[in-house]
Every structure is written in C-alpha cells, then in structure tokens.
Design a protein around this motif. Structure first.
Motif, PDB file in Angstrom:
ATOM      1  N   THR A  91      -2.329  -0.631   5.820  1.00 12.83           N
ATOM      2  CA  THR A  91      -0.988  -0.616   6.426  1.00 12.83           C
ATOM      3  C   THR A  91      -0.240   0.659   6.033  1.00 12.83           C
ATOM      4  N   ALA A  92      -0.354   1.043   4.771  1.00 14.34           N
ATOM      5  CA  ALA A  92       0.336   2.263   4.309  1.00 14.34           C
ATOM      6  C   ALA A  92      -0.244   3.498   5.000  1.00 14.34           C
ATOM      7  N   LEU A  93      -1.562   3.559   5.109  1.00 12.72           N
ATOM      8  CA  LEU A  93      -2.194   4.725   5.758  1.00 12.72           C
ATOM      9  C   LEU A  93      -1.780   4.802   7.225  1.00 12.72           C
ATOM     10  N   ALA A  95       0.899   3.834   8.465  1.00  6.86           N
ATOM     11  CA  ALA A  95       2.319   4.222   8.534  1.00  6.86           C
ATOM     12  C   ALA A  95       2.517   5.694   8.141  1.00  6.86           C
ATOM     13  N   GLY A  96       1.414   6.408   7.917  1.00  9.37           N
ATOM     14  CA  GLY A  96       1.525   7.845   7.639  1.00  9.37           C
ATOM     15  C   GLY A  96       1.725   8.190   6.174  1.00  9.37           C
ATOM     16  N   LYS A  97       1.476   7.214   5.280  1.00  9.66           N
ATOM     17  CA  LYS A  97       1.674   7.475   3.840  1.00  9.66           C
ATOM     18  C   LYS A  97       0.353   7.893   3.194  1.00  9.66           C
ATOM     19  N   HIS A  98       0.449   8.663   2.112  1.00 10.79           N
ATOM     20  CA  HIS A  98      -0.692   8.872   1.240  1.00 10.79           C
ATOM     21  C   HIS A  98      -0.788   7.654   0.315  1.00 10.79           C
ATOM     22  N   VAL A  99      -2.002   7.396  -0.177  1.00 10.21           N
ATOM     23  CA  VAL A  99      -2.221   6.181  -0.968  1.00 10.21           C
ATOM     24  C   VAL A  99      -2.906   6.514  -2.293  1.00 10.21           C
ATOM     25  N   TRP A 100      -2.388   5.901  -3.366  1.00 12.55           N
ATOM     26  CA  TRP A 100      -3.036   5.939  -4.691  1.00 12.55           C
ATOM     27  C   TRP A 100      -3.267   4.479  -5.068  1.00 12.55           C
ATOM     28  N   CYS A 101      -4.502   4.017  -4.849  1.00 10.95           N
ATOM     29  CA  CYS A 101      -4.806   2.595  -4.996  1.00 10.95           C
ATOM     30  C   CYS A 101      -5.616   2.361  -6.269  1.00 10.95           C
ATOM     31  N   GLU A 102      -5.284   1.309  -6.987  1.00 16.42           N
ATOM     32  CA  GLU A 102      -6.064   0.995  -8.184  1.00 16.42           C
ATOM     33  C   GLU A 102      -7.488   0.579  -7.825  1.00 16.42           C
ATOM     34  N   LYS A 103      -8.364   0.768  -8.793  1.00 13.70           N
ATOM     35  CA  LYS A 103      -9.760   0.369  -8.629  1.00 13.70           C
ATOM     36  C   LYS A 103      -9.887  -1.140  -8.796  1.00 13.70           C
ATOM     37  N   PRO A 104     -10.946  -1.785  -8.298  1.00 11.11           N
ATOM     38  CA  PRO A 104     -11.881  -1.248  -7.321  1.00 11.11           C
ATOM     39  C   PRO A 104     -11.205  -1.163  -5.961  1.00 11.11           C
ATOM     40  N   MET A 105     -11.891  -0.550  -4.971  1.00 12.27           N
ATOM     41  CA  MET A 105     -11.249  -0.457  -3.659  1.00 12.27           C
ATOM     42  C   MET A 105     -10.895  -1.855  -3.151  1.00 12.27           C
ATOM     43  N   ALA A 106     -11.888  -2.761  -3.184  1.00 11.61           N
ATOM     44  CA  ALA A 106     -11.698  -4.083  -2.581  1.00 11.61           C
ATOM     45  C   ALA A 106     -12.694  -5.058  -3.196  1.00 11.61           C
ATOM     46  N   PRO A 107     -12.496  -6.360  -2.963  1.00 11.25           N
ATOM     47  CA  PRO A 107     -13.414  -7.346  -3.543  1.00 11.25           C
ATOM     48  C   PRO A 107     -14.799  -7.366  -2.902  1.00 11.25           C
ATOM     49  N   ASN A 108     -14.974  -6.715  -1.767  1.00 11.12           N
ATOM     50  CA  ASN A 108     -16.309  -6.689  -1.145  1.00 11.12           C
ATOM     51  C   ASN A 108     -16.469  -5.391  -0.355  1.00 11.12           C
TER      52      ASN A 108
END
Ligand SMILES: NC(=O)c1ccc[n+]([C@@H]2O[C@H](COP(=O)([O-])OP(=O)(O)OC[C@H]3O[C@@H](n4cnc5c(N)ncnc54)[C@H](O)[C@@H]3O)[C@@H](O)[C@H]2O)c1
Length: 370
Positions: A91-93, A95-108
């Motif tokens: 959703t953030a991407l 909307a045109g935002k840069h993202v700094w997401c904690e690890k891991p990317m996702a559960p699968n």
C-alpha cells in the motif's frame, strides 16, 4: 531533496529502533537532508499519540492507512509483526512512498514475491531491516575475505541463539503464530542468511531440521498450541563451493544475542560473535609458528563508519548504531548512491532460502535453490 518526511508504523522494539535511527542519522552523518518526523501509527490512537510524543513525531493515528495517505510522508518505516508487512508495504509503495520494512519480508514466499513485484512496479526504494550486516566489523570481515587474507574459504558456520523463549513457562506471543511464519527460520535464520549473502554470496542447497521444544504456551485464559518451530539446524552448500551450517534457537538458556560466525579458509580463520560485536578474531598462517594464534581486532575509527560515531578506538558501537548506519544506507539508496542497504531484490533471495529450508524439512531431503 531538501528534507525527508518520515512515517513510522509500529512503536515496539523495532519501532523505537527506527525512531532513534531517524533521530540520529543527521547528527551522526551530517551529509543527509533534514529529517521530519511526520506521522506515527499504531494499533490504537491513544498508543500512537503517546509514542509519537515520546519519539518526537508530529502526527499520530490509530489507522496506518491514514499515515500512508499523508502527503508529507516520503518514507514509511514498517515495524509491525510479519503478518502485516505485505499489505502495509504494498500500500505504501503504491502511494508513492519509499519503504523501510523490518525483516523478514513476509511470513511466506508468495507474499514476499508480491512485495518485490510491488517495489519493482513502483520504482520506489524498498529496503529491509538486516542491521547486522551494517556492523563496521562485518564490513571489515568482508574486506579480509575479498582481499584473500584467509585464502579460499572452505567452511562457514553460523549459530544464532537467544533465550527469550527458553523458559517453558514464558507466555504465548505473536512469534508463536503460524500467521507470522515458520518460527526460528524466518525470525532468526534470515539474519545469518543476510550475513552469508553479504560475505560469501548465494546458497546453492540446504537440508533443514526444525523442532518445537515446548508445544504449548500459557495464555491469560489457559494455554495455546505453539504453531511454529523455535529451533532449527540447517546444513548448507554455498555456490562458491564452501560447505557449512546454520543453527538457530530462541530457547538457548544463557545466549542473549549470539550470532557466532566461524569462517575457515586455506590460509587462516575468522571468528566473530554479535555478543562481542566490536571484536573480530583473526588467525593467519603467516609468521612464526611459535607465535601462531588468534589475534583480537577491536573496532576503531579506521573501520568506517565507526568514525562518524566516535573519534576514539575501542569504545564500541551498539545495536542501535547499526540501525543508524542502515538508515544512512537507505537515504543513500534514495539518492541513487551505492548502498549496502538490503533491497527487496536481495531480501527475496533470503526468503527463497527460507522457503527451501521449510520444504527440505517437510520433505526430508536436500533442496536446491533456483
Ligand atoms: N532487525 C532486527 O534485528 C529485528 C529485531 C526484532 C524484531 N524485528 C522485526 O520487527 C518487527 C516487529 O517486531 P518487534 O519486536 O518490534 O515487535 P513489537 O511487538 O515490539 O512491536 C510491534 C508493534 O506493532 C504494533 N502493531 C501491531 N498491529 C498493528 C497494526 N495493525 N497497526 C499498527 N501497528 C500495529 C504494535 O502495537 C507494536 O507497537 C517484526 O517483523 C520482527 O521480525 C527485527
């Protein structure tokens, strides 16, 4: 870029780490735009407001979508449990935002692939919280390896252990939910994987065993099944030919923040442990055999970017400083500079390795990575 507007989703352990990094990146590095702490979102408006006031954010909301829609936010820090990463990041991407997401990317892996596709489609910067690779001492190990100081590497061993789930009486928490992943392999093994990618390159194949020492945990109303595996042992073969293993445990009494790396090469060895993160042990075969032994190298200003924090050697950086370095790398990536931040395109290699480990465990065989 004159300034960067920051939105922070989540204000727990990692939320505070991101907030501290955003607060210190300019004082530490100097060469970055002004940082505006624009908006903090958490699960309730009350919690968000309280944490926004503590961390220095202007706006606060109990709905993360309001933060993503905020036109003053340029970068969104995502520090919520794993099961939220996909929806929040995509959703953030979009909307045109840069993202700094904690690890891991996702559960699968399927969700992680969607996150990578969203990042590529958006053209925005999307990076992950693999802070341990930012340690100047890890960078120094990388240089020692690249310079061939210990010769061709033949064996790599990494153990990551903590004891925050070692007590059988410790209560059930979100890290025991399958919705957040497999357990130790995506909570812990991802860090050794990020170190392996940084130091040695990709993995060729894995053989994984996992176990669940305490199958149930207490809840306020009774008890609940633990849905994940708290420890894992993984044999691996790297694409560069080296063999080795990763061992991870969240139930190892006495281990507080161990990430012990042992690297053995034709001309020497390197040892490192995150519990002593300002030291590297180096053994070289050169010199007199009567004086052979490991030497201890202490972190110092010549191990950049240690010099940005402290002008004196041996005083030591800490975990939170790695987050500040990671934040600086993220800003560099936004500015199109060379950057050691882990982009989603690198993160997906980690997710594919985790998926291969899970399949190996389920099918009882070696799994070769694509
Ligand atoms: N890089 C590292 O070394 C490291 C260390 C620990 C955790 N992590 C990662 O950080 C993430 C968070 O872990 P943590 O230990 O900080 O957890 P935490 O429980 O301390 O914090 C999670 C935060 O998310 C908030 N939250 C939950 N649901 C929300 C929602 N719907 N909307 C907004 N906020 C919501 C919680 O209220 C809390 O503030 C996980 O993905 C974890 O794997 C990374």
């Amino acid at each position: 870029m004159k300034s960067i507007g920051v939105g922070l989703i989540g204000s727990g352990f990692m939320g505070k780490s991101h907030a501290l990094a955003w607060n210190s990146v300019k004082p530490v590095f100097g060469d970055v735009p002004d940082i505006r702490l624009v908006h903090l979102a958490d699960a309730t408006p009350e919690l968000a407001r309280a944490k926004a006031d503590e961390f220095g954010f202007e706006g606060a909301s109990g709905d993360w979508r309001a933060l993503v829609a905020d036109p003053d936010v340029d970068v969104v820090s995502i520090t919520t449990p794993n099961k939220f990463h996909l929806e929040m990041a995509t959703t953030a991407l979009a909307a045109g935002k840069h993202v700094w997401c904690e690890k891991p990317m996702a559960p699968n892996l399927a969700d992680a692939e969607k996150m990578l596709a969203a990042a590529e489609a958006s053209g925005n910067v999307a990076v992950l919280g693999y802070n341990y690779i930012q340690n100047p001492m890890i960078r120094h190990i990388r240089k020692l390896l690249a310079d061939g100081r210990i010769g061709t590497v033949n064996h790599v061993r990494i153990e990551m252990d903590e004891d925050f789930m070692a007590d059988p009486e410790a209560p059930f928490q979100q890290r025991h939910e399958k919705a957040n992943g497999w357990g130790a392999i995506d909570d812990f093994a991802v860090h050794p994987l990020s170190l392996i990618l940084t130091l040695f390159g990709p993995i060729e194949r894995v053989m994984c065993d996992m176990s669940k020492p305490y199958p149930t945990r207490k809840t306020p109303d009774g008890e609940r099944d633990v849905e994940v595996y708290d420890l894992a042992t993984i044999l691996m073969r790297l694409k560069n030919g080296a063999s080795g293993f990763i061992a991870v445990s969240r139930t190892a009494w006495g281990r507080k923040g161990r990430i012990a790396i042992q690297v053995f090469g034709a001309k020497g060895s390197i040892l490192y442990d995150q519990e002593r993160m300002n030291e590297v042990q180096l053994y070289l075969t050169e010199g007199e055999p009567t004086e052979a032994g490991f030497r201890t190298i202490l972190s110092a200003p010549h191990h950049a970017p240690y010099d940005r924090f402290i002008p004196a050697p041996g005083h030591g950086l800490g975990f939170l400083d790695l987050k500040t370095i990671e934040c600086r790398q993220l800003i560099g990536r936004i500015r199109g500079e060379e950057s050691l931040a882990t982009g989603f395109e690198q993160g997906i290699l980690i997710e594919r390795a985790v998926d291969a480990m899970a399949r190996s465990f389920q099918e009882g065989r070696w799994v070769t990575l694509a």
